[in-house]
Design an enzyme around this catalytic site. Structure first.
Site, PDB file in Angstrom:
ATOM      1  CB  SER A 187      -2.879  -4.728  28.506  1.00  0.00           C
ATOM      2  OG  SER A 187      -1.593  -5.321  28.061  1.00  0.00           O
ATOM      3  CD  GLU A 199      -5.026 -18.501  17.162  1.00  0.00           C
ATOM      4  OE1 GLU A 199      -5.275 -18.036  18.639  1.00  0.00           O
ATOM      5  OE2 GLU A 199      -3.676 -17.756  16.756  1.00  0.00           O
ATOM      6  CG  ASP A 218       0.133 -23.530  20.263  1.00  0.00           C
ATOM      7  OD1 ASP A 218       0.601 -24.728  20.119  1.00  0.00           O
ATOM      8  OD2 ASP A 218      -0.237 -23.198  19.636  1.00  0.00           O
TER       9      ASP A 218
END
Ligand code: GLA
Length: 387
Positions: free
Chosen positions: A70, A162, A174
Site C-alpha cells: 500500500s 467481512e 456498505d
C-alpha cells in the site's frame, strides 16, 4: 487532485515497485442518509456513495503468490494462494485477503498477482473504508479470472468476507452501495430481496459529513451484541406470529401490541428497527417529492432513536447533531453508520455549506475540545475500473 491524476500516480508507483503495467479499480465509501441498523434485520436503508474511495492496482504474476502493498499503510505482504489464512491476521491487508479467500471458496480461480492499494476513505470514521477496499479488491481479483460477476453478487461476496474472515457480522448496505451507487442519487435498498431504487437528491443540496474524530470499531462486541438482541426479538415475535423471520416482518402495529411483553432492552432494540424501517420508506418518498422538511424530521427521529433506543450514539455524535440544528441552510442531520463514534451526515443548502462547515466545527471544538474534520460531499457513482 483529479481522479485521472491519481490513477496515473498509482500506475507509476506500481510500475516502479513491480516493473509491470497495472489495471486500476476504484470503489467508493458511503454515507447513510437513513435506515441504520436495519440492513441485518432484512430491512430498508438509504445510503449514497461518496467520492472518498479505495483504489487497487493489479497485475498478474506467473506464480501463485498474492503480494499486497500500500501507499499509506505499512507492510509488505506475501501469501500463497493455495494456503491462504482462514481468518483475519490483524493487519490491514485482511480486507484484501478475506475477499481473495471467499472468492476462491466460491469457485473463482485466479492467478497470483501483485496488488498496490491506495485508500483515501478516512479509517474508523464510519464511512465504510473497509467495504471500499473489499469491493475494489474484488473487482481487481476477478479481473484476472475468466468469469465475471454482476456487481450485486460482488457486494454479497465482500459482505461474506467481512462476516466470515474479518468476524464483523455486518449487513449488506456498505458493500452494496459501494458497488451500485449512482451520482446525484441516494439508493433505497430492500436488504431482503436486494431490490433497489435510486432516489434523486434535490439539486442544490450538499451532503455535509462531520467527523467527530472519535473512531468507531465494528469488530468490537457492541455491534454483534445488537445483532443478537435483534435475533432474540425475532424469537419472541415468531412465537406470536410464525411468519416473522426477521424484524422486517414486524409491523408498527404488532410492535405496539407486544413491546411491553418483551424484556426492556430487547423491546427498545426492536422498537428502533421496526420504526426505522418505516422512517426509511417515508424519507425516500419525501426526498423524491423534495419535501426536505419531512426528511429532516425523519432524520432527527432516527438520531433520537439510535441514541435512546438502540443506544449506539456517543456524546460527541450527539453534540455534533445538536450543533447543526439552527445553522443557516441546515435541512436535516443525524449520526451515520454503525455508531459509537464516526460521523454525522447533514443535508445543507449548497450556498450555506461552507459557512455551515466552519460554524459547526467552531461549536464542536468549543464543546469538546476536539477539532472535527468536515467533508462537503455529493453522491457519486459506485465501483468501476478506471480507464
Ligand atoms: C455498519 C455495517 C452496516 C450497517 C451499519 C449500521 O456500517 O457495516 O452493514 O449495519 O453499520 O446501519
Amino acid at each position: 487532485m483529479t481522479m485521472l491524476m491519481r490513477a496515473s500516480d498509482l500506475t507509476h508507483h506500481f510500475e516502479r515497485l513491480f516493473g509491470d503495467h497495472p489495471r486500476i479499480f476504484r470503489a467508493p465509501g458511503r454515507v447513510n442518509l437513513i435506515g441504520e441498523h436495519t440492513d441485518y434485520n432484512d430491512g430498508f436503508v438509504m445510503p449514497a456513495a461518496v467520492a472518498f474511495s479505495a483504489y487497487v492496482a493489479i497485475a498478474a504474476r506467473p506464480d501463485r503468490k498474492l503480494v499486497i502493498r500500500s501507499e499509506e499503510f505499512p507492510g509488505d505482504f506475501e501469501f500463497d494462494l493455495d494456503h491462504l489464512p482462514e481468518q483475519r491476521t490483524g493487519a490491514w491487508c485482511d480486507y484484501v485477503l478475506g475477499v481473495a479467500s471467499v472468492l476462491q471458496k466460491s469457485g473463482h480461480k485466479f492467478h497470483g498477482a501483485n496488488l498496490l492499494v491506495h485508500g483515501e476513505v478516512p479509517i474508523g470514521a464510519g464511512l465504510s473504508s473497509s467495504a471500499a477496499l473489499e469491493v475494489a479488491s474484488a473487482l481487481a481479483l476477478i479481473s484476472l479470472g475468466a468469469k465475471q460477476l454482476p456487481l450485486p453478487e460482488i457486494a454479497q461476496l465482500c459482505r461474506q468476507a467481512e462476516n466470515s474472515f474479518i468476524g464483523a457480522r455486518v449487513g449488506i448496505m456498505d458493500q452494496f452501495v459501494s458497488c451500485m451507487g449512482k451520482a446525484g442519487h441516494a439508493l433505497l435498498l430492500d436488504c431482503r430481496s436486494l431490490d433497489f431504487q435510486f432516489v434523486p437528491i434535490p439539486e442544490g443540496i450538499r451532503l455535509v459529513v462531520c467527523n467527530t474524530m472519535v473512531r468507531h470499531d465494528l469488530a468490537t462486541g457492541a455491534y454483534n451484541t445488537r445483532r443478537e438482541e435483534c435475533e432474540e426479538g425475532v424469537r419472541y415475535f415468531a412465537k406470536w406470529d410464525p411468519a416473522v423471520r426477521a424484524l422486517r416482518d414486524v409491523s408498527v402495529e404488532v410492535l405496539d401490541q407486544h413491546v411491553q411483553d418483551l424484556p426492556v432492552t430487547i423491546g427498545k432494540r426492536c422498537a428502533h428497527v421496526v420504526r426505522e424501517n418505516q422512517r426509511t420508506l417515508d424519507a425516500a418518498r419525501a426526498l423524491t417529492t423534495g419535501d426536505l422538511a419531512r426528511v429532516g424530521k425523519l432524520m432527527r427521529q432516527s438520531h433520537d432513536s439510535l441514541r435512546d433506543l438502540y443506544q449506539v450514539s456517543s456524546s460527541e455524535l450527539d453534540i455534533m447533531v445538536e450543533a447543526a440544528q439552527d445553522l443557516p441552510g441546515f435541512c436535516g442531520g443525524r449520526m451515520t453508520g454503525g455508531g459509537f463514534g464516526g460521523c454525522t451526515v447533514n443535508l445543507v443548502l449548497e450556498e450555506n455549506a461552507e459557512d455551515f462547515a466552519r460554524r459547526i466545527s467552531e461549536r464542536y471544538l468549543q464543546k469538546t475540545g476536539i477539532t472535527a474534520q468536515v467533508y462537503l460531499c455529493t453522491a457519486e457513482d459506485g465501483a468501476a475500473e478506471l480507464s
